[in-house]
Design an enzyme around this catalytic site. Structure first.
Site, PDB file in Angstrom:
ATOM      1  N   LYS A   1      45.826  45.617   6.185  1.00 25.74           N
ATOM      2  CA  LYS A   1      46.534  47.296   5.898  1.00 25.74           C
ATOM      3  C   LYS A   1      46.375  47.996   7.082  1.00 25.74           C
ATOM      4  CE  LYS A   1      42.091  47.141   3.089  1.00 25.74           C
ATOM      5  NZ  LYS A   1      41.519  46.469   2.484  1.00 25.74           N
ATOM      6  N   THR A   2      45.845  48.076   7.480  1.00 30.30           N
ATOM      7  CA  THR A   2      44.191  49.118   8.592  1.00 30.30           C
ATOM      8  C   THR A   2      45.843  49.158   9.036  1.00 30.30           C
ATOM      9  OG1 THR A   2      42.732  49.459   8.118  1.00 30.30           O
ATOM     10  CG2 THR A   2      43.364  50.062  10.497  1.00 30.30           C
TER      11      THR A   2
ATOM     12  N   GLU B   1      46.040  54.458   3.121  1.00 28.74           N
ATOM     13  CA  GLU B   1      45.496  52.610   2.212  1.00 28.74           C
ATOM     14  C   GLU B   1      45.284  52.598   1.805  1.00 28.74           C
ATOM     15  OE1 GLU B   1      42.971  50.703   5.180  1.00 28.74           O
ATOM     16  OE2 GLU B   1      43.949  51.583   6.928  1.00 28.74           O
TER      17      GLU B   1
END
Length: 449
Positions: free
Chosen positions: A118-119, A162
């Protein structure tokens, strides 16, 4: 709760990557920011340089007067004196996730969720959108090199966030668009089992207002509400896909197919099939928001990555050093696989610091299998983070399950001495603990050789 009229906000655990992004957001609005963290770090020093006032002692007398809102992270223990004081004195106290949810409600949010990926996906998407002229805001889970920050201030309605599954934080969000990168078992100390974790992902996805882009093999299709549009993506599979992938160091080159178009020979600055997969999802959202092909090409080529995500720390004619945040078996497999793709003929040595006793206990066999793909493994003690020790759980339970004979258990305090005596070709440091503090010294050792 509304966030209008706030003048002073206090962050308990301000040095966390998610907390610091939120602190930077409020700081950008001209609100005075105060906070506590356990230790001084490069990040907290940077926050202080940006005008925030931070101390490193759990001491109620250091709290300033006139605090309008207290924000805390679940990683803070219940015995924390300052947090206890705020609660007992009746201050407005909110979890980071709650405040992030409030911030998102007046914006068009793109939520990026997943147990890993996700980052990087969030940072790629942010860079894509801004290159395409969409002046989005972003809250990132790492320091993006293009922005030298985990927070990006923008003036458009769009915000990239996020969507963190830890402590069910992402249930505070109602995104317009979403990406789900992965749903591998993790945080079982919170969820108890994989099924409960998956149910929380299903609940999150059904809070999305419009479209969800998800990795093609995730079990979302039969668990969605009627209002949702689902689009799957993958490598060589899925309705949206990356194909014809090849490594031409230091780049990966691929074709992107989907949404009625084909983008040929995209050159991407991040190595590894897992990063191509992340880029594939980000491109899909960018295309939905009408980003033009030439801008997508430009953004992929100019993306500089994220600190501690396959970050090249040192390169010479005969040595390479890569630092990576990988702390889940799937992340280890991806990082090690990317290094193998780039350097198939070199010996790869890795230092791994396990993160959390519970995660080590839950995935000891999977960690061992991932590390067996290396030529040489140096295994450090477990970094406890928020946890107390679990009886019988040490790095040895991974070590004993490894088939790789070229392995050693090592104390962090003597690691530099060990590395100085080695013939290194490709070195990786892996883990989400405090192994990063040794990176500058490791670079010095390699530079001397």
């Amino acid at each position: 709760m509304k966030l209008d009229g706030l003048k002073k906000i206090y962050f308990v655990g301000i040095g966390g990557i998610g907390m610091s992004a939120l602190a930077r957001y409020f700081n950008s609005l001209g609100i005075e920011i105060f906070g506590y963290d356990k230790v001084e770090t490069v990040l907290t020093k940077t926050l202080e340089q940006e005008g925030m006032k931070i101390h490193y002692e759990d001491n109620v007398s250091l709290i300033p007067n006139g605090i309008d809102l207290v924000v805390y992270t679940p990683a803070i223990p219940k015995t924390h004196q300052e947090l206890t004081y705020f609660l007992e004195q009746g201050y407005p106290v909110k979890k980071r996730a709650e405040v992030l949810g409030i911030v998102s409600r007046n914006r068009k949010t793109i939520g990026v969720a997943g147990t890993h990926g996700k980052t990087t996906t969030s940072a790629i998407l942010t860079h894509l959108l801004r290159t395409c002229g969409i002046d989005c805001t972003a809250f990132l889970g790492g320091i993006a090199e293009n922005f030298n920050s985990n927070f990006v201030a923008g003036k458009s309605d769009w915000v990239v966030m996020e969507a963190d599954e830890f402590d069910r934080s992402f249930l505070q969000l109602n995104p317009e668009l979403a990406i789900v990168t992965s749903m591998d078992a993790d945080h079982l100390d919170i969820y108890g089992n994989k099924e409960a974790m998956h149910q929380t992902f299903f609940d999150y996805v059904n809070q999305v207002n419009h479209t969800v882009y998800y990795k093609y093999d995730l079990p979302l299709k039969d668990r969605k509400k009627d209002h949702l549009q689902l689009e799957n993506y993958g490598i060589e599979e899925g309705g949206i896909r990356a194909t014809n992938i090849r490594a031409e160091a230091p780049y990966f080159i691929f074709d992107w197919e989907g949404m009625g178009t084909v983008l040929k020979n995209l050159k991407f600055s991040l190595p590894g099939h897992h990063n191509v997969l992340n880029a594939t999802a980000a491109i899909a959202v960018a295309k939905q928001l009408n980003c033009e092909e030439d801008k997508i090409r430009e953004a992929l080529l100019s993306f500089k990555g994220i600190k501690r995500r396959f970050e090249f720390k040192y390169t010479s004619a005969n040595q390479v050093y890569i630092d990576d945040y990988a702390h889940h078996p799937e992340e280890l497999k991806a990082a090690i696989g990317a290094a193998r793709n780039l350097y198939p003929d070199r010996q790869i040595t890795a230092v791994f610091q396990p993160h959390l006793y519970s995660r080590t206990k839950d995935f000891a066999q999977e960690f061992a299998a991932a590390l067996d793909a290396l030529d040489e493994v140096i295994l450090l003690d477990i970094y406890p983070a928020r946890e107390l020790p679990i009886e019988g759980v040490t790095s040895a339970i991974i070590f004993d399950k490894m088939q790789n004979k070229n392995k050693v258990l090592q104390k962090k305090e003597t690691l530099l001495e060990t590395l100085a005596a080695k013939e290194i070709e490709v070195l990786m440091t892996l883990g989400a603990g405090d192994i990063g503090v040794l990176v500058p010294d490791i670079v010095k050792i390699l530079a001397k050789n």
